[in-house]
Design an enzyme around this catalytic site. Structure first.
Site, mmCIF file in Angstrom:
data_model
loop_
_atom_site.group_PDB
_atom_site.id
_atom_site.type_symbol
_atom_site.label_atom_id
_atom_site.label_comp_id
_atom_site.label_asym_id
_atom_site.label_seq_id
_atom_site.Cartn_x
_atom_site.Cartn_y
_atom_site.Cartn_z
ATOM 1 N N THR A 92 5.587 -35.552 -5.939
ATOM 2 C CA THR A 92 4.510 -35.672 -6.910
ATOM 3 C C THR A 92 3.143 -35.348 -6.297
ATOM 4 O OG1 THR A 92 3.287 -37.348 -8.195
ATOM 5 C CG2 THR A 92 4.527 -38.145 -6.328
ATOM 6 N N ASP A 93 2.206 -34.960 -7.140
ATOM 7 C CA ASP A 93 0.830 -34.723 -6.656
ATOM 8 C C ASP A 93 0.142 -36.041 -6.279
ATOM 9 O OD1 ASP A 93 0.445 -35.757 -9.209
ATOM 10 O OD2 ASP A 93 -0.762 -34.083 -9.949
ATOM 11 N N GLU A 94 0.730 -37.176 -6.682
ATOM 12 C CA GLU A 94 0.081 -38.462 -6.390
ATOM 13 C C GLU A 94 0.037 -38.780 -4.909
ATOM 14 O OE1 GLU A 94 1.115 -41.793 -8.758
ATOM 15 O OE2 GLU A 94 1.501 -40.580 -10.527
ATOM 16 N N TYR A 143 4.151 -46.982 -5.552
ATOM 17 C CA TYR A 143 4.973 -45.814 -5.931
ATOM 18 C C TYR A 143 4.588 -44.588 -5.113
ATOM 19 C CZ TYR A 143 6.059 -41.500 -8.414
ATOM 20 O OH TYR A 143 6.450 -40.218 -8.705
ATOM 21 N N LYS A 177 6.588 -42.270 -2.235
ATOM 22 C CA LYS A 177 6.854 -40.824 -2.396
ATOM 23 C C LYS A 177 6.247 -40.059 -1.209
ATOM 24 C CE LYS A 177 8.669 -38.901 -5.266
ATOM 25 N NZ LYS A 177 10.116 -38.605 -5.496
HETATM 26 P P1 NAD Z 1 12.797 -41.290 -14.243
HETATM 27 O O1 NAD Z 1 12.392 -42.685 -13.887
HETATM 28 O O2 NAD Z 1 12.778 -40.877 -15.668
HETATM 29 O O3 NAD Z 1 14.272 -41.001 -13.700
HETATM 30 C C1 NAD Z 1 14.721 -41.440 -12.457
HETATM 31 C C2 NAD Z 1 16.250 -41.345 -12.443
HETATM 32 O O4 NAD Z 1 16.711 -41.721 -11.137
HETATM 33 C C3 NAD Z 1 16.942 -42.293 -13.434
HETATM 34 O O5 NAD Z 1 17.976 -41.623 -14.111
HETATM 35 C C4 NAD Z 1 17.497 -43.407 -12.554
HETATM 36 O O6 NAD Z 1 18.679 -44.000 -13.078
HETATM 37 C C5 NAD Z 1 17.787 -42.634 -11.268
HETATM 38 N N1 NAD Z 1 17.779 -43.526 -10.087
HETATM 39 C C6 NAD Z 1 16.845 -44.458 -9.747
HETATM 40 N N2 NAD Z 1 17.209 -45.064 -8.595
HETATM 41 C C7 NAD Z 1 18.371 -44.474 -8.193
HETATM 42 C C8 NAD Z 1 19.213 -44.640 -7.072
HETATM 43 N N3 NAD Z 1 18.949 -45.563 -6.134
HETATM 44 N N4 NAD Z 1 20.326 -43.874 -6.959
HETATM 45 C C9 NAD Z 1 20.613 -42.939 -7.915
HETATM 46 N N5 NAD Z 1 19.861 -42.744 -9.004
HETATM 47 C C10 NAD Z 1 18.744 -43.493 -9.140
HETATM 48 O O7 NAD Z 1 11.872 -40.358 -13.347
HETATM 49 P P2 NAD Z 1 11.259 -38.917 -13.659
HETATM 50 O O8 NAD Z 1 9.958 -39.095 -14.322
HETATM 51 O O9 NAD Z 1 12.298 -38.066 -14.263
HETATM 52 O O10 NAD Z 1 10.957 -38.425 -12.168
HETATM 53 C C11 NAD Z 1 11.963 -37.727 -11.430
HETATM 54 C C12 NAD Z 1 11.393 -37.307 -10.093
HETATM 55 O O11 NAD Z 1 10.262 -36.477 -10.299
HETATM 56 C C13 NAD Z 1 10.899 -38.457 -9.226
HETATM 57 O O12 NAD Z 1 11.235 -38.191 -7.887
HETATM 58 C C14 NAD Z 1 9.397 -38.457 -9.417
HETATM 59 O O13 NAD Z 1 8.732 -38.990 -8.290
HETATM 60 C C15 NAD Z 1 9.138 -36.975 -9.587
HETATM 61 N N6 NAD Z 1 7.952 -36.619 -10.362
HETATM 62 C C16 NAD Z 1 7.762 -37.104 -11.610
HETATM 63 C C17 NAD Z 1 6.670 -36.688 -12.358
HETATM 64 C C18 NAD Z 1 6.444 -37.172 -13.769
HETATM 65 O O14 NAD Z 1 5.464 -36.793 -14.392
HETATM 66 N N7 NAD Z 1 7.320 -37.968 -14.355
HETATM 67 C C19 NAD Z 1 5.758 -35.776 -11.807
HETATM 68 C C20 NAD Z 1 5.973 -35.307 -10.516
HETATM 69 C C21 NAD Z 1 7.083 -35.710 -9.812
HETATM 70 O O1 TDX Z 2 -0.043 -47.206 -21.962
HETATM 71 C C1 TDX Z 2 -0.622 -46.498 -21.137
HETATM 72 N N1 TDX Z 2 -1.944 -46.222 -21.278
HETATM 73 C C2 TDX Z 2 -2.641 -45.447 -20.412
HETATM 74 O O2 TDX Z 2 -3.848 -45.244 -20.592
HETATM 75 C C3 TDX Z 2 0.087 -45.910 -20.010
HETATM 76 C C4 TDX Z 2 1.568 -46.184 -19.828
HETATM 77 C C5 TDX Z 2 -0.626 -45.108 -19.154
HETATM 78 N N2 TDX Z 2 -1.946 -44.886 -19.329
HETATM 79 C C6 TDX Z 2 -2.660 -43.955 -18.427
HETATM 80 C C7 TDX Z 2 -2.446 -44.167 -16.942
HETATM 81 C C8 TDX Z 2 -2.588 -42.752 -16.399
HETATM 82 O O3 TDX Z 2 -3.950 -42.433 -16.226
HETATM 83 O O4 TDX Z 2 -2.127 -42.652 -18.700
HETATM 84 C C9 TDX Z 2 -2.035 -41.868 -17.514
HETATM 85 C C10 TDX Z 2 -0.577 -41.454 -17.288
HETATM 86 O O5 TDX Z 2 0.165 -42.628 -16.993
HETATM 87 P P1 TDX Z 2 1.722 -42.580 -16.604
HETATM 88 O O6 TDX Z 2 2.488 -41.939 -17.695
HETATM 89 O O7 TDX Z 2 2.109 -43.951 -16.177
HETATM 90 O O8 TDX Z 2 1.726 -41.529 -15.400
HETATM 91 P P2 TDX Z 2 1.026 -41.522 -13.940
HETATM 92 O O9 TDX Z 2 0.714 -42.879 -13.463
HETATM 93 O O10 TDX Z 2 -0.072 -40.508 -13.997
HETATM 94 O O11 TDX Z 2 2.276 -40.964 -13.067
HETATM 95 C C11 TDX Z 2 3.118 -39.914 -13.607
HETATM 96 O O12 TDX Z 2 2.805 -38.668 -13.031
HETATM 97 C C12 TDX Z 2 3.099 -38.479 -11.675
HETATM 98 C C13 TDX Z 2 4.582 -40.244 -13.359
HETATM 99 O O13 TDX Z 2 4.890 -41.498 -13.938
HETATM 100 C C14 TDX Z 2 4.896 -40.233 -11.891
HETATM 101 O O14 TDX Z 2 6.286 -40.442 -11.683
HETATM 102 C C15 TDX Z 2 4.505 -38.897 -11.327
HETATM 103 O O15 TDX Z 2 4.653 -38.941 -9.939
#
Ligand code: NAD
Ligand code: TDX
Length: 332
Positions: free
Chosen positions: A121-123, A148, A152
């Site tokens: 992630t960019d975080e 988190y 990462k």
């Molecule tokens: P998510 O929480 O929707 O999905 C995570 C999945 O991993 C789930 O299906 C869960 O059951 C599985 N999991 C968790 N722990 C596990 C374990 N110990 N063994 C096997 N499976 C396990 O997450 P997401 O939003 O789809 O993110 C997926 C990946 O992308 C992560 O690595 C996250 O850091 C990265 N990422 C997410 C975002 C975003 O915007 N959501 C952005 C950049 C990177």
């Molecule tokens: O109810 C809400 N109200 C609100 O204002 C929630 C759930 C979030 N927020 C804000 C927090 C953040 O500024 O919205 C923005 C996005 O929040 P999230 O969806 O929780 O994402 P963020 O914390 O930015 O992280 C996401 O992007 C990077 C993913 O969850 C991570 O897994 C990924 O690494």
């Protein structure tokens, strides 16, 4: 590449990737997923049975991982605890999955000499000021803010060390915020869409000025596939689609698309340590590997996503009450 193992493939981005790969390539796919609260088998319905297999298990289970690595030639590692707010309430599972889980996979990658791609992630870079014109690049120093993002960041560093010390054939990608179908309702965009669909008000943390750089999950998938096909071993690629928006703008768009008044939302208590702004410079991926996003119109992609949640209430309704109860207990 022909036999892919996808960890976390029952989660949001992993399931989108599995659908994308099976629709656009001839590869076979095995998903390894623990099915935590965030995993959902319903996200993997309708896939071709002759090219898809699901295995329930933990990425930190070394014997299981070893067995599966022996049967595949490429691993894409999505599995993670992924939600910042959960990591503030209880960090421990983040250490177990994001650090020990990644370590377990890297050891197996070393044993089996398998191609490994790590999803991050960019975080890991921390945040930018709201008035700072710069963006994150592959050279930005790591400076994570939350439990988190620090796990990462740690997982990325483990991958780099296993490349350098043990010659593991790995690449890393750091992507910005994803949106699209199959995202858990705990996350910002699906939470607000489903609030409005239920006749409730969206909840904006603090003043709502924090900026996120949105990319459609399909574009993330095409970028990962490009890195698997053309990426250089040991390299990191930033993935982003120039989709910066502040949270207030996104909530107003959701309300407008759903026919409600744009100011029909609540401000709630802010997230502790809330990162201000993320922004990705994806020049390396575009120029060196020739990748381009397809979803350049955020409003159109958001409208599609809203339509998906409207049409798939059976997918998200079972998650909604427990998620909102958790937020209510935090004043959010
Ligand atoms: P998510 O929480 O929707 O999905 C995570 C999945 O991993 C789930 O299906 C869960 O059951 C599985 N999991 C968790 N722990 C596990 C374990 N110990 N063994 C096997 N499976 C396990 O997450 P997401 O939003 O789809 O993110 C997926 C990946 O992308 C992560 O690595 C996250 O850091 C990265 N990422 C997410 C975002 C975003 O915007 N959501 C952005 C950049 C990177
Ligand atoms: O109810 C809400 N109200 C609100 O204002 C929630 C759930 C979030 N927020 C804000 C927090 C953040 O500024 O919205 C923005 C996005 O929040 P999230 O969806 O929780 O994402 P963020 O914390 O930015 O992280 C996401 O992007 C990077 C993913 O969850 C991570 O897994 C990924 O690494």
């Amino acid at each position: 590449m022909s036999r892919l193992l996808v960890t976390g493939g029952a989660g949001f981005i992993g399931s989108n990737f599995v659908h994308y790969v099976l629709a656009n390539t001839d590869n076979t796919v095995t998903v390894l997923d623990k099915l935590t609260y965030a995993g959902n088998l319903a996200s993997l319905e309708g896939l071709p049975a002759d090219r898809f297999r699901f295995v329930r298990g933990d990425v930190a289970d070394a014997p299981l991982v070893d067995e599966l690595f022996a049967e595949h030639d490429t691993v894409v590692h999505y599995a993670a605890e992924s939600h910042n707010d959960n990591s503030l309430a209880n960090p421990r599972p983040f250490l177990d999955t994001n650090l020990i889980g990644t370590y377990t996979l890297l050891e197996a990658a070393r044993t089996h000499d398998i191609r490994f791609h790590h999803i991050s992630t960019d975080e890991v870079y921390g945040d930018l000021e709201l008035d700072d014109p710069s963006k994150f690049t592959e050279q930005t120093p790591y400076n994570p803010s939350s439990p988190y993002s620090s796990t990462k960041a740690g997982s990325d560093l483990l991958v780099r060390a296993w490349v350098r010390s043990f010659g593991v054939k790995a690449t890393i990608s750091n992507c910005s915020n994803n949106y699209g179908p199959y995202q858990h309702v705990e996350k910002f965009i699906p939470r607000q869409i489903t609030n409005v669909l239920r006749g409730e008000r969206p909840k904006l943390y603090g003043r709502g000025e924090n900026v996120r750089d949105w990319i459609h999950a399909n574009d993330h998938s095409s970028a990962v596939l490009t890195i698997l096909e053309k990426g250089r071993i040991g390299e990191t690629y930033l993935i982003g689609a120039d989709g910066e928006k502040n949270n207030k703008e996104v909530v107003e768009l959701i309300l407008t698309i759903l026919g409600r008044s744009a100011d029909d939302y609540d401000h709630v208590v802010d997230r502790p340590g809330h990162d201000l702004r993320y922004a990705i410079d994806s020049t390396r991926l575009r120029t060196e590997l020739g990748w381009q996003p397809e979803f350049s119109d955020f409003e159109a992609g958001l409208a599609d996503t809203i339509a998906w949640y409207r049409d798939n209430e059976g997918w998200w309704a079972p998650q909604k009450d427990a998620t909102e109860a958790k937020y209510a207990a935090q004043g959010q």
